[in-house]
Scaffold this motif. Sequence first.
Motif, PDB file in Angstrom:
ATOM      1  N   GLY A 107      13.626 -12.618  14.831  1.00 39.42           N
ATOM      2  CA  GLY A 107      12.322 -12.079  15.166  1.00 39.42           C
ATOM      3  C   GLY A 107      11.594 -11.718  13.889  1.00 39.42           C
ATOM      4  N   SER A 108      10.391 -11.183  14.041  1.00 43.53           N
ATOM      5  CA  SER A 108       9.607 -10.870  12.845  1.00 43.53           C
ATOM      6  C   SER A 108       8.789  -9.599  13.039  1.00 43.53           C
ATOM      7  CB  SER A 108       8.670 -12.035  12.532  1.00 43.53           C
ATOM      8  OG  SER A 108       7.841 -12.311  13.651  1.00 43.53           O
ATOM      9  N   ARG A 109       9.232  -8.739  13.950  1.00 38.99           N
ATOM     10  CA  ARG A 109       8.440  -7.550  14.248  1.00 38.99           C
ATOM     11  C   ARG A 109       8.868  -6.335  13.451  1.00 38.99           C
ATOM     12  NH1 ARG A 109       6.050  -6.543  19.703  1.00 38.99           N
ATOM     13  NH2 ARG A 109       4.634  -8.294  19.721  1.00 38.99           N
TER      14      ARG A 109
ATOM     15  N   LEU B 153       9.731 -15.195   9.197  1.00 35.90           N
ATOM     16  CA  LEU B 153       8.411 -15.719   9.563  1.00 35.90           C
ATOM     17  C   LEU B 153       8.409 -17.237   9.714  1.00 35.90           C
ATOM     18  CD1 LEU B 153       6.360 -13.334   7.278  1.00 35.90           C
ATOM     19  CD2 LEU B 153       6.617 -13.180   9.748  1.00 35.90           C
TER      20      LEU B 153
ATOM     21  N   ALA C 262      10.387 -10.571  20.306  1.00 37.13           N
ATOM     22  CA  ALA C 262       9.118 -11.125  20.803  1.00 37.13           C
ATOM     23  C   ALA C 262       8.344 -11.742  19.638  1.00 37.13           C
ATOM     24  CB  ALA C 262       8.307 -10.010  21.451  1.00 37.13           C
ATOM     25  N   PRO C 263       7.517 -12.739  19.925  1.00 36.05           N
ATOM     26  CA  PRO C 263       6.750 -13.345  18.825  1.00 36.05           C
ATOM     27  C   PRO C 263       5.809 -12.318  18.199  1.00 36.05           C
ATOM     28  CG  PRO C 263       6.599 -14.658  20.844  1.00 36.05           C
ATOM     29  CD  PRO C 263       7.251 -13.378  21.218  1.00 36.05           C
ATOM     30  N   ARG C 264       5.605 -12.457  16.924  1.00 35.07           N
ATOM     31  CA  ARG C 264       4.700 -11.564  16.208  1.00 35.07           C
ATOM     32  C   ARG C 264       3.264 -12.054  16.415  1.00 35.07           C
ATOM     33  NH1 ARG C 264       5.913  -8.195  11.660  1.00 35.07           N
ATOM     34  NH2 ARG C 264       3.922  -7.463  10.872  1.00 35.07           N
ATOM     35  N   PRO C 265       2.310 -11.142  16.615  1.00 32.69           N
ATOM     36  CA  PRO C 265       0.917 -11.594  16.798  1.00 32.69           C
ATOM     37  C   PRO C 265       0.445 -12.406  15.593  1.00 32.69           C
ATOM     38  CG  PRO C 265       1.151  -9.260  17.340  1.00 32.69           C
ATOM     39  CD  PRO C 265       2.460  -9.692  16.744  1.00 32.69           C
TER      40      PRO C 265
END
Lengths: 351, 351
Positions: A153-155, A231, B284-287
């Motif tokens: 993920g990338s959050r 990313l 979850a995908p990052r905006p």
Amino acid sequence: MKHRLAIIGYGGMAGWHHSNIKEKIPAIEVVGALDVREEAEAKARENGLHVYKDLDELLLDKTVDLVTIATPNDVHKKLAIQCLKAGKNVVCEKPVTLNAKELEEIIAVAEQTGRLFSIHQNRRWDRDFLIVKKAIEEGLIGTPYFVESRVQGSRGAMHGWRGHKQNGGGMLLDWGVHLIDQALQLFPEKVVSVNAHLFSLYSDEVDDNIKLLLRFESGASMLLEMATNCLILQPRWHVSGTEGTLVIEDWSCKGKIVKLKPDGEMTWEDDIVYTEAGPTRTMAPRPKHTTEEVPLPEVKADWTEYYQNIVDVLDHGAELIVKPKQALRVMKVIDALFASQEAGVGLRVDI
Amino acid sequence: MKHRLAIIGYGGMAGWHHSNIKEKIPAIEVVGALDVREEAEAKARENGLHVYKDLDELLLDKTVDLVTIATPNDVHKKLAIQCLKAGKNVVCEKPVTLNAKELEEIIAVAEQTGRLFSIHQNRRWDRDFLIVKKAIEEGLIGTPYFVESRVQGSRGAMHGWRGHKQNGGGMLLDWGVHLIDQALQLFPEKVVSVNAHLFSLYSDEVDDNIKLLLRFESGASMLLEMATNCLILQPRWHVSGTEGTLVIEDWSCKGKIVKLKPDGEMTWEDDIVYTEAGPTRTMAPRPKHTTEEVPLPEVKADWTEYYQNIVDVLDHGAELIVKPKQALRVMKVIDALFASQEAGVGLRVDI
């Protein structure tokens, strides 16, 4: 007779348990919930559940024979033991405990009481995992020797209590436990060494980006990665076998197998090939006619098989799929990985 | 005055040295060759070189001041020491020796004789490597903390003498030495632990598919992989930094950087997202608006800079780029990796 289930900790995952059971498992009725937060109590009432005023009320409710524990991780042990002693069968969210010792205490109580105890390792029913398992079992890529399993993920930071050490937060306990459980399902043999690199990029308390290396008795090894800061994503699975390579790109299970053709013997006649990387024989492209692409195997994937198995165990004496002893191996691997991180080096184990 | 160079071992790599020098380095003239194989002698004659009848003839040839050693790895040490003692400056192919101890012997002789000794770590000038180095130096992805460097082929066995243990064959010594040299250039700090998993899928003698984990003092780590059995390739580089991710797909250097936007603060307002993998916040995908794609930096990449530096050292006292002490660190890492494989576990080191 229907089993009557109460959920302790009516947060995000509890809603998931509740709706899955309601939709797919007619033999279980979710009847009650216990939570310390008013908003969770309100949500439970909204969903038609009885809200217990405290744990004692739940434990004394003789109409409830099954309890799902979905609280923060640090209270799993205490709650599981209390429920088992009150005669309940118990399903516990993962990670079952914070370490192997805590789980051993629960297992001892489960054995004394004779009640069912299982852990919600629902990702054994993930479609991507089942595809990998089937491809290996059917020998589609020969003998697997290096398996990369990644969840990226990338959050950034871990969310809510998962960011706190005292609650048993951190990535190794949160996602690590799933990927390690899957790993031990793919390689049921002994784990002989572990190496952890746990980064804490966003947290002063817990690991949030982690790389794990497990080595198995047969000589195979696995790289497990869980990131919150990636990313450009890598495939969910990259599996190297002696006869082929399998890739699953993402949760939607796009992917393929490329394997050596039995009649595709290669010669070294091309000798050196001049690539953009300079002259090479070893890394030159393999002639196309020596390989073939085959589709990933078809699988049936349904998370609710977990609860169906619980029902089958209780009603028909079926074999429990997610066994406490299996979770104990997972927790021992996690203990060893934390020790590896502490030591800054790989460790030999016998798990 | 032109430097006059003789090549010992006129095989595949020697042709590469010869043609590169001829084309790009006017200050060096390749004049002679020594090889034990008739076909190699014929090739050298065809290319206009004097073919020495034995090593003594070469060592006594006072017109030659520079020797490149491109033989199988097991005779590098003996030849290097003989050439240095005869007053030659010496460039040696990689791996410079089979272990650190052998290299220390050469270094001692080089210091006694005052002659130049260097190792042909030409992959320090690979375009992909230079792009990664520049991106890190310019802070394009923040602080790098996990770097994956992969060279994957699919042709199976190591070729020719590289498949034999007594010649110093195997993937760790062949490609490993390049990737480790690059790794130590990216992270000049100390290596604090190593973990090797060396597979021998096609050979009874040498490693042919290998996974290496290096951990550095700052906390960063690198995964290095070299395969001869990979049918679905992964990127040449995947670099995780605190502010972004860099990928270089292949030798042609297609790739990109995706980085966090300074003004792209993310909130958790979306709460749980239901993906095909079930409910998740963390994964979850990052905006999209919180990240941006930027191109890889431009670099100048020319392998012949290696020999230009040799000329500059000899003629103008320039600083040697590929220093014996650097190669000694690489060989110590390789020694430790072999020891890790032998032990089946990661090892703490101080290199």
